[in-house]
Scaffold this active site. Structure first.
Site, mmCIF file in Angstrom:
data_model
loop_
_atom_site.group_PDB
_atom_site.id
_atom_site.type_symbol
_atom_site.label_atom_id
_atom_site.label_comp_id
_atom_site.label_asym_id
_atom_site.label_seq_id
_atom_site.Cartn_x
_atom_site.Cartn_y
_atom_site.Cartn_z
ATOM 1 C CD1 TRP A 287 14.887 88.888 -15.892
ATOM 2 C CD2 TRP A 287 16.225 87.223 -15.205
ATOM 3 N NE1 TRP A 287 15.214 89.119 -14.574
ATOM 4 C CE2 TRP A 287 16.023 88.118 -14.134
ATOM 5 C CE3 TRP A 287 17.024 86.091 -14.992
ATOM 6 C CZ2 TRP A 287 16.591 87.915 -12.867
ATOM 7 C CZ3 TRP A 287 17.587 85.895 -13.739
ATOM 8 C CH2 TRP A 287 17.375 86.794 -12.705
ATOM 9 C CG ASP B 260 5.782 91.017 -10.611
ATOM 10 O OD1 ASP B 260 6.534 90.219 -11.229
ATOM 11 O OD2 ASP B 260 5.593 90.918 -9.393
ATOM 12 C CD GLU C 79 13.773 90.614 -12.085
ATOM 13 O OE1 GLU C 79 14.525 90.103 -11.267
ATOM 14 O OE2 GLU C 79 14.163 91.096 -13.156
ATOM 15 C CD GLU C 80 8.576 86.235 -7.594
ATOM 16 O OE1 GLU C 80 9.588 86.085 -6.905
ATOM 17 O OE2 GLU C 80 7.432 86.357 -7.112
ATOM 18 C CD GLU D 172 16.536 90.530 -2.422
ATOM 19 O OE1 GLU D 172 16.498 89.312 -2.147
ATOM 20 O OE2 GLU D 172 16.585 90.952 -3.592
#
Ligand SMILES: *[C@@H]1O[C@H](CO)[C@@H](O)[C@H](O)[C@H]1NC(C)=O
Ligand SMILES: *[C@@H]1O[C@H](CO)[C@@H](O)[C@H](O)[C@H]1NC(C)=O
Ligand SMILES: *[C@@H]1O[C@H](CO)[C@@H](O)[C@H](O)[C@H]1NC(C)=O
Length: 662
Positions: free
Chosen positions: A181, A237, A240-241, A465
Site C-alpha cells: 500500500w 497524500d 494514497e498516490e 464515490e
C-alpha cells in the site's frame, strides 16, 4: 482512500477530455438535465445574479428540497457503515467505520484512519449541536476502537516509537492489513486527534473533565506525539498516490497541534511538543502557495509531476475552518483571498475535463473531482468534491455575514468577477447593496455545486464515490461513508450550523523563519477505554477558562535537540542511544530515531528533539541501523553533556548538542 498506491501513476489516462466532444443534441439535453441552477444561468436575464433574492431563487428552492430529502437518507446510510450494528457493516468491530460496504471492484471493506476520523468529526459536530444518546454511543465505541487500533503493529511499524500510527488502513476487525500500500499516510493521526478533541471539549463543557482526561486524552496524546514527531517527514497524500508532502496533511497537522495544545490547557496539562512544533508546521504550510497562478500546489517534495490543482486544497479549507479568525489567509480560511482564488483555479481545471460539464458557462458550478489528471476509474467527478466545493462557499458566506463585510482583493478578484463581472476590489459593508449582491451570488454558486451532485444519485439517494464523467452514472465504491458525511456537513454549513473553532486565533502567528523541529514522542497504549454511564448534557457546568499556553508549565523539562552529521547509505537510519531512560537506557532496541528531513549530500544532518530532565548528566552515542536491523556503533568515547538547568518559572528551556560521526 481509493488509491492503489504508487502503481497508479503508471497508467496513462485512457479517457482524454478533448476526445469527448459531444454532439449538439447531447449538449442541449445535458443543459436540460443540469437543472434549475444551470438553466437559470443560460436563460436568466443578464445581471440576474445581481438581483436575485436568495429566498426567491429557484435554484435555492431546488437545493432546499434536495437537502430535505437527502438528509435522512445520508444519516441512515452513514450509520449503516459503522460496526458493530450498522446495517451494512456486519462483521465490523464495535465503533469501526467501514469505508464502503463494497468488497470487490473496488474492495473498500477496510477502515481508513483518515476517512473514519473525518466521518467522526462530522458526527461529533452534529452531536454537539444536537445531543443524541445513540450518537454518543457511536462516538464512544469509535474512541475505544481507536485506542485498541493504536496498539496494532502493522507494516508501518508499532506504537513504541509511534511509527505504526501512520498506517493508513486496517481490516474491519481491527487487525493489520499486510498487503502492499502507499504508506505511511501522516494525516490519520492528526485527523483522529481532531475528532477526539471535539468530543473531549464537549465533555469538559458539560462537566465531565475527568472522562475527557482519563479516557479520551491518552488516545489523543499518542496522535499528537506522532504529529509533532513526524510532520516533517514525507508520506503518501490523502489519495494514497503521491509520496511527498501534502498540503492537507500539513494543514491538518497544524490544526491538530493547536487544538491539542488548547485542549491540554483545559485539562490542566500541557502539550509542549504541540506548542513548539505548530508554528513551524504553519510556516511550512505557506510554501504550498503558488503565487504566480494563485493556487495551492497540493503535493510538493515529490508530487510536482502533477499540476497540484487538487481537491486536497478545498478539503483543507473546510476542515481547518475556524469562524473566529475571519478570512485569515495564513490558515487558509474558506473566505480568505487565497482560498477563493484557489477555489476558482481548482474548479476551472474541470470545466473542460469532464464531458458532463460541457455547455456550462464560466461562473456556474460544474461537476468536480480530485484533480484533472486523475485516471482512477478513468478519472471522474466525486460527490464529496462537489459537496466540499459548496461547503467552502457556505463557510465564506457565514463569516462575511458574521463579520459584516466582504473584502475583494486583487487576488480574489477573478473569483468574484466570474460571478459578478462588474465587481471591483474593495471592502463592502453589510449595509451596502454590493454586500448583498456578493453574498447572494456566492451562496447561489455554492448551491450550484450541490445541485449538480443532486442530479446523479444512485437508487434511493445512495451516494457512491464517483459519478461518470460523461454520463453521470454512479461509479466505483457504493455507499461511500465519506460521501454521506460530506453531504451532511455541507448541508449544515448551508443552514448556518458551524462547529466551534479550534483556537486558530492562538495558532496563526508565523515564526520569523521556518525550522524543522521534530520532537521525539512518548507513546503508550490507552487502556481505560470504558466510558462512565450518563454523560448527558449539563449546560450548567461552567468549565474553568484555560488560557492558551504561551509558556511552559514544566520548567524541569528541557528540549534537547540532537544533531548528528552522519553520512548514510540508502536504507540506513541514524538513532540515538544513551544513559537517560528517554534515550533507551543504552538498550539499542529502544533507541530514538533521528529525522533525515534536512539531510543532503553536502550536509548529512540527522536530528531530533528529545525532552529530558533538567540537570541530568547524560552519555550517548549515535548508531547507524541498516534496513536489516544491523547496528553500527560510533567509536569511543561516549559523548557526554549535562542537560541545562531548570528554566525560571514559565520559561521553556532548550539546548542543542551533537557533532559529526566518530
Ligand atoms: C435533533 O435530533 C433529533 C434526532 O435525534 C431530531 O429529531 C431533531 O429534529 C434534531 N433537532 C435539531 C434542532 O436539529
Ligand atoms: C520540512 O520543513 C522544512 C522547513 O519548513 C521544509 O523546507 C521541508 O520541505 C520540509 N520537509 C518535509 C518532508 O516536510
Ligand atoms: C559508554 O557507556 C557504556 C554504558 O554505560 C559503557 O558500558 C561503556 O564502557 C562506555 N564507554 C566508554 C569508552 O567509556
Amino acid at each position: 482512500m481509493a488509491g492503489f498506491g504508487v502503481q497508479l501513476h503508471h497508467h496513462l489516462p485512457s479517457v482524454n477530455a478533448s476526445g469527448l466532444v459531444l454532439p449538439a443534441m447531447h449538449a442541449l439535453s445535458s443543459l436540460f438535465v443540469l437543472g434549475t441552477c444551470a438553466v437559470q444561468a443560460v436563460v436568466g436575464h443578464p445581471g440576474a445574479a445581481l438581483r436575485s433574492k436568495r429566498e426567491g431563487d429557484i435554484c435555492k428552492r431546488s437545493v432546499d428540497s434536495y437537502i430535505e430529502t437527502q438528509t435522512p437518507i445520508a444519516w441512515s446510510k452513514l450509520l449503516c457503515n459503522i460496526g458493530p450494528n450498522g446495517c451494512a457493516a456486519s462483521g465490523a468491530g464495535s465503533g469501526v467505520v467501514v469505508a464502503s460496504p463494497s468488497k470487490t471492484d473496488p474492495d473498500y471493506w477496510y477502515t481508513w484512519t483518515r476517512d473514519a476520523s473525518l466521518v467522526l468529526t462530522g458526527i461529533v459536530d452534529s452531536f454537539v449541536h444536537n445531543y443524541s444518546a445513540p450518537l454518543q454511543t457511536t462516538i464512544q465505541n469509535y474512541i475505544a476502537s481507536q485506542a485498541k487500533l493504536q496498539g496494532v503493529s502493522n507494516p508501518s511499524g508499532g506504537l513504541a516509537n509511534g511509527a505504526g500510527l501512520g498506517e493508513p488502513k486496517f481490516m474491519v476487525d481491527l487487525t493489520q492489513y499486510s498487503g502492499e500500500w502507499g504508506r505511511p499516510q501522516r494525516d490519520g493521526p492528526p485527523l483522529r486527534a481532531i475528532a477526539l478533541s471535539r468530543y473531549a471539549r464537549w465533555l469538559i463543557s458539560n462537566g465531565y473533565k475527568d472522562t475527557a482526561k482519563n479516557v479520551v486524552w491518552p488516545v489523543i496524546q499518542n496522535d499528537l506525539a506522532y504529529t509533532a514527531q513526524y510532520w516533517n517527514e514525507t508520506g503518501f497524500d490523502l489519495w494514497e498516490e503521491v509520496p511527498g508532502s501534502s498540503f492537507f496533511t500539513i494543514a491538518s497537522s497544524h490544526r491538530a497541534l493547536v487544538e491539542g495544545a488548547a485542549l491540554a490547557a483545559q485539562l490542566g496539562t500541557e502539550c509542549r511538543a504541540c506548542i513548539t512544533t505548530a508554528p513551524h508546521v504553519l510556516c511550512f504550510q505557506q510554501s504550498f502557495w503558488k503565487s504566480s497562478g494563485g493556487y495551492i500546489v497540493s503535493n510538493i517534495n515529490g508530487g510536482e509531476y502533477r499540476s497540484g490543482k487538487d481537491l486536497n486544497s478545498i478539503l483543507t479549507s473546510i476542515h481547518t475552518f475556524d469562524p473566529a479568525v475571519g478570512c485569515d489567509a495564513t490558515t487558509f480560511q474558506p473566505c480568505s483571498d487565497k482560498a477563493l482564488s484557489n477555489h476558482k483555479v481548482y474548479v476551472d481545471s474541470f470545466r473542460s475535463t469532464y464531458a458532463i460539464n460541457s455547455g456550462i458557462p464560466q461562473g456556474k458550478a460544474v461537476a468536480v473531482g480530485r484533480y484533472a489528471e486523475d485516471v482512477y476509474y478513468k478519472g471522474n467527478p466525486w460527490y464529496l468534491a462537489n459537496y466540499a466545493a459548496a461547503e467552502q462557499l457556505y463557510d465564506a458566506v457565514f463569516v462575511w455575514e458574521k463579520e459584516g463585510s466582504v473584502t475583494v482583493t486583487s487576488l480574489s478578484l477573478p473569483f468574484f468577477r466570474d460571478l459578478i463581472p462588474s465587481i471591483a476590489t474593495g471592502t463592502y459593508a453589510k449595509d451596502s447593496p454590493v454586500f448583498k449582491t456578493i453574498v447572494d451570488a456566492v451562496f447561489a454558486y455554492g448551491d450550484g455545486f450541490m445541485e449538480i451532485a443532486s442530479q446523479y444519485p444512485g437508487a434511493g439517494g445512495a451516494l457512491a464515490e464517483q459519478y461518470d464523467r460523461a454520463t453521470g452514472k454512479p461509479l466505483s465504491a457504493a455507499d461511500l461513508t465519506w460521501s454521506y458525511a460530506a453531504f451532511l456537513s455541507a448541508a449544515d454549513r448551508r443552514a448556518g450550523i458551524v462547529p466551534a473553532g479550534w483556537s486558530a486565533e492562538n495558532g496563526k502567528t508565523l515564526p520569523s523563519s521556518c525550522a524543522r523541529v521534530q520532537v521525539a514522542g512518548a507513546y503508550a497504549q490507552a487502556t481505560a477505554t470504558s466510558f462512565p454511564a450518563n454523560q448527558t448534557p449539563n449546560p450548567a457546568a461552567e468549565p474553568a477558562p484555560a488560557p492558551f499556553p504561551s509558556t511552559c508549565a514544566n520548567a524541569n523539562e528541557v528540549y534537547v535537540t540532537f544533531e548528528g552529521k552522519v553520512t548514510t547509505q540508502w536504507g540506513q537510519t541514524v538513532k540515538l542511544v544513551g544513559s537517560a531512560a528517554e534515550l533507551g537506557a543504552w538498550n539499542v532496541a529502544k533507541a530514538v530515531t533521528l529525522s533525515a528531513s534536512a539531510y543532503s549530500s553536502g550536509n548529512p544532518l540527522w536530528s531530533i528533539t528529545v525532552p529530558l530532565k533538567a540537570g541530568t548528566a547524560v552519555q550517548y552515542k549515535f548508531v547507524k541501523v541498516g534496513s536489516d536491523g544491523a547496528v553500527q556503533w560510533e567509536a569511543d568515547p561516549n559523548r557526554s553533556f549535562t542537560v541545562a538547568a531548570a528554566a525560571a518559572a514559565g520559561g521553556c528551556a532548550a539546548q542543542k548538542v551533537g557533532g559529526s560521526w566518530q
